[in-house]
Write a protein that holds these residues in place. Structure first.
Motif, PDB file in Angstrom:
ATOM      1  N   THR A   1       0.706  -1.202  -0.019  1.00  0.00           N
ATOM      2  CA  THR A   1       0.009  -0.039  -0.123  1.00  0.00           C
ATOM      3  C   THR A   1       0.976   1.263  -0.273  1.00  0.00           C
ATOM      4  O   THR A   1       0.518   2.171  -0.940  1.00  0.00           O
ATOM      5  CB  THR A   1      -1.039   0.404   1.192  1.00  0.00           C
ATOM      6  N   MET A   2       2.562   0.815   0.940  1.00  0.00           N
ATOM      7  CA  MET A   2       2.311   2.383   1.185  1.00  0.00           C
ATOM      8  C   MET A   2       3.434   2.472   0.042  1.00  0.00           C
ATOM      9  O   MET A   2       2.987   3.869  -1.009  1.00  0.00           O
ATOM     10  CB  MET A   2       3.729   2.475   1.784  1.00  0.00           C
ATOM     11  N   THR A   3       4.058   1.356  -1.520  1.00  0.00           N
ATOM     12  CA  THR A   3       4.948   1.661  -2.290  1.00  0.00           C
ATOM     13  C   THR A   3       4.053   2.322  -3.140  1.00  0.00           C
ATOM     14  O   THR A   3       4.183   2.976  -4.328  1.00  0.00           O
ATOM     15  CB  THR A   3       5.041   0.180  -3.009  1.00  0.00           C
ATOM     16  N   ALA A   4       2.611   1.647  -3.546  1.00  0.00           N
ATOM     17  CA  ALA A   4       1.841   1.680  -3.971  1.00  0.00           C
ATOM     18  C   ALA A   4       1.377   3.896  -4.160  1.00  0.00           C
ATOM     19  O   ALA A   4       1.321   4.531  -5.091  1.00  0.00           O
ATOM     20  CB  ALA A   4       0.334   0.706  -4.302  1.00  0.00           C
ATOM     21  N   TYR A   5       0.488   3.913  -2.221  1.00  0.00           N
ATOM     22  CA  TYR A   5       0.353   5.719  -2.632  1.00  0.00           C
ATOM     23  C   TYR A   5       2.369   6.052  -3.161  1.00  0.00           C
ATOM     24  O   TYR A   5       1.638   7.322  -3.729  1.00  0.00           O
ATOM     25  CB  TYR A   5       0.635   5.990  -1.200  1.00  0.00           C
ATOM     26  N   LEU A   6       2.999   6.260  -3.285  1.00  0.00           N
ATOM     27  CA  LEU A   6       3.944   6.662  -3.239  1.00  0.00           C
ATOM     28  C   LEU A   6       4.438   7.046  -4.739  1.00  0.00           C
ATOM     29  O   LEU A   6       4.658   8.180  -5.404  1.00  0.00           O
ATOM     30  CB  LEU A   6       5.721   6.727  -1.633  1.00  0.00           C
ATOM     31  N   SER A   7       4.347   5.759  -5.242  1.00  0.00           N
ATOM     32  CA  SER A   7       4.068   5.644  -6.992  1.00  0.00           C
ATOM     33  C   SER A   7       3.400   6.746  -7.560  1.00  0.00           C
ATOM     34  O   SER A   7       3.646   7.085  -8.625  1.00  0.00           O
ATOM     35  CB  SER A   7       4.401   4.736  -7.489  1.00  0.00           C
ATOM     36  N   GLY A   8       2.169   5.908  -6.984  1.00  0.00           N
ATOM     37  CA  GLY A   8       0.791   6.342  -7.615  1.00  0.00           C
ATOM     38  C   GLY A   8       0.208   8.422  -7.275  1.00  0.00           C
ATOM     39  O   GLY A   8      -0.711   8.433  -7.844  1.00  0.00           O
ATOM     40  N   THR A   9       0.654   8.192  -6.151  1.00  0.00           N
ATOM     41  CA  THR A   9      -0.775   9.884  -5.195  1.00  0.00           C
ATOM     42  C   THR A   9       0.006  10.934  -5.810  1.00  0.00           C
ATOM     43  O   THR A   9       1.600  11.243  -5.907  1.00  0.00           O
ATOM     44  CB  THR A   9      -0.523   9.665  -3.752  1.00  0.00           C
ATOM     45  N   ASN A  10      -0.703  11.892  -6.548  1.00  0.00           N
ATOM     46  CA  ASN A  10      -0.033  13.163  -6.655  1.00  0.00           C
ATOM     47  C   ASN A  10      -0.673  13.712  -6.867  1.00  0.00           C
ATOM     48  O   ASN A  10      -2.080  14.134  -7.063  1.00  0.00           O
ATOM     49  CB  ASN A  10       0.967  13.102  -8.702  1.00  0.00           C
ATOM     50  N   PRO A  11      -1.381  15.368  -5.690  1.00  0.00           N
ATOM     51  CA  PRO A  11       0.152  14.860  -4.661  1.00  0.00           C
ATOM     52  C   PRO A  11       0.373  14.251  -3.077  1.00  0.00           C
ATOM     53  O   PRO A  11      -0.447  13.815  -3.138  1.00  0.00           O
ATOM     54  CB  PRO A  11       0.653  16.816  -4.240  1.00  0.00           C
ATOM     55  N   ILE A  12       0.958  13.897  -2.635  1.00  0.00           N
ATOM     56  CA  ILE A  12       1.320  13.161  -1.784  1.00  0.00           C
ATOM     57  C   ILE A  12       1.189  14.286  -0.628  1.00  0.00           C
ATOM     58  O   ILE A  12       1.452  14.949  -0.532  1.00  0.00           O
ATOM     59  CB  ILE A  12       2.571  12.867  -1.078  1.00  0.00           C
ATOM     60  N   ILE A  13      -0.206  13.070   0.346  1.00  0.00           N
ATOM     61  CA  ILE A  13      -0.655  13.900   1.404  1.00  0.00           C
ATOM     62  C   ILE A  13      -0.278  13.532   3.013  1.00  0.00           C
ATOM     63  O   ILE A  13       0.200  13.136   3.002  1.00  0.00           O
ATOM     64  CB  ILE A  13      -1.778  14.486   1.072  1.00  0.00           C
ATOM     65  N   GLU A  14       0.494  14.327   3.870  1.00  0.00           N
ATOM     66  CA  GLU A  14       1.312  14.053   4.964  1.00  0.00           C
ATOM     67  C   GLU A  14       0.374  13.518   5.672  1.00  0.00           C
ATOM     68  O   GLU A  14       0.892  12.263   6.173  1.00  0.00           O
ATOM     69  CB  GLU A  14       1.774  15.296   5.626  1.00  0.00           C
ATOM     70  N   LYS A  15      -0.403  13.630   5.472  1.00  0.00           N
ATOM     71  CA  LYS A  15      -1.443  12.847   6.837  1.00  0.00           C
ATOM     72  C   LYS A  15      -1.940  12.104   6.079  1.00  0.00           C
ATOM     73  O   LYS A  15      -2.023  11.106   6.611  1.00  0.00           O
ATOM     74  CB  LYS A  15      -2.799  14.442   6.739  1.00  0.00           C
ATOM     75  N   GLU A  16      -1.722  11.753   4.942  1.00  0.00           N
ATOM     76  CA  GLU A  16      -2.378  10.427   4.550  1.00  0.00           C
ATOM     77  C   GLU A  16      -1.320   9.532   4.957  1.00  0.00           C
ATOM     78  O   GLU A  16      -1.685   7.713   5.315  1.00  0.00           O
ATOM     79  CB  GLU A  16      -2.621  10.403   3.109  1.00  0.00           C
ATOM     80  N   LEU A  17      -0.464  10.215   4.472  1.00  0.00           N
ATOM     81  CA  LEU A  17       0.973   9.192   4.750  1.00  0.00           C
ATOM     82  C   LEU A  17       1.332   8.576   6.122  1.00  0.00           C
ATOM     83  O   LEU A  17       1.546   7.394   6.656  1.00  0.00           O
ATOM     84  CB  LEU A  17       2.422  10.436   4.533  1.00  0.00           C
TER      85      LEU A  17
END
Length: 305
Positions: free
Chosen positions: A149-165
């Motif tokens: 999940t973390m890998t996919a989030y960082l690879s495909g999310t734009n922009p990355i949201i700190e709260k979600e991370l």
């Protein structure tokens, strides 16, 4: 120097460019020696650098950083241009640092996975059968769901949201229950083969050891546990105050859904059966046959829509 750099863009059989390389290489060496003696550091360093590797073969931002330092030593430099170059590099550096910080949440996930594997190895070599609770708390990490999940989030999310991370890294709430389901479904499909190969007891064996239940009863218990866990997941999914976007939530759930398909009739991942292969082939490659008569009727000239 420009001609020397250009020579590295040549094709096979371009004799003129080869001659240019030989000519410029010779003179750059001479220039490097003479300018060093004259203490013209800027030109001497440039000549030396060009002879080591051409720009065409270098990482642009690394070369830019080096050039800024060398240009600053030049006696007749453009101060405004130098400051602009420094400012641009600082901006890019800040972007890189943010990206590095985000991908650090990923390093932690890998470390957690390794630690979870080590726990299972310790259980196995110590011939220890954990309680089902112990197994699941460790297993929701060792199954790899949080890391995927973390890998996919960082690879495909734009922009990355700190709260979600931060929430994804916490392994709580919807993540906690979703990947316990993933662990349980995996165990239902793979535990028999894995125990025979030599592996730590899975959730089924843990429950059997803990309660004295038969394997059949244990498997039914696991299925009921998954059903109850899905209720918790459904509640988190419907929570309007969740820090996760619906897109991220659906991705997590899709990972769990795939596990239900993959491990429903055995180990569809590690020991792929024909049924699993056929379904995937149908999804990706097999076209849906169309009714030829219907197609002719709807596409004939003069047919009213």
């Amino acid at each position: 120097m420009s001609l020397h750099e250009a020579s590295y863009y040549s094709f096979e059989g371009e004799s003129i460019m080869e001659e240019a390389w030989q000519f410029t290489s010779k003179h750059l060496k001479e220039l490097m020696i003479s300018k060093s003696k004259q203490r013209d550091v800027f030109v001497a360093e440039q000549a030396k650098r060009a002879l080591e590797l051409p720009l065409h073969w270098k990482v642009p931002m690394l070369e830019a950083r080096w050039f800024i330092d060398v240009y600053e030593k030049r006696e007749h430099k453009n101060h405004l241009l130098l400051e602009l170059a420094k400012l641009e590099f600082k901006i890019l550096q800040a972007i890189y640092q943010e990206e590095l910080k985000d991908f650090l949440c990923l390093v932690h996930q890998w470390l957690r996975n390794i630690q979870a594997y080590l726990v299972e190895a310790k259980w196995y070599h110590g011939e220890y059968t954990p309680t089902q609770g112990e197994f699941l708390e460790n297993g929701l990490v060792s199954i790899g769901g949080p890391m995927v999940t973390m890998t996919a989030y960082l690879s495909g999310t734009n922009p990355i949201i700190e709260k979600e991370l931060e929430f994804l890294e916490s392994n709580q709430d919807i993540i906690h229950w979703s990947f316990k389901i993933l662990r349980l479904q995996d165990d239902l499909g793979t535990s028999s083969d894995e125990i025979q190969r030599g592996d730590v007891p899975k959730s089924i064996q843990c429950y059997m050891h803990e309660t004295g239940a038969s394997e059949e009863v244990a498997r039914e218990h696991i299925k009921d546990m998954m059903r109850q866990m899905w209720k918790k997941v459904n509640a988190y999914r419907a929570d309007k105050n969740s820090p996760l976007s619906q897109t991220t939530v659906e991705f997590i759930l899709n990972v769990v859904r795939v596990s239900h398909f993959m491990y429903l009739n055995g180990d569809g991942h590690g020991a792929q059966n024909q049924e699993t292969m056929d379904v995937v082939f149908t999804l990706l490659f097999q076209p849906i046959p169309l009714d030829d008569k219907h197609m002719v009727a709807t596409s004939s000239p003069g047919t009213k829509g």
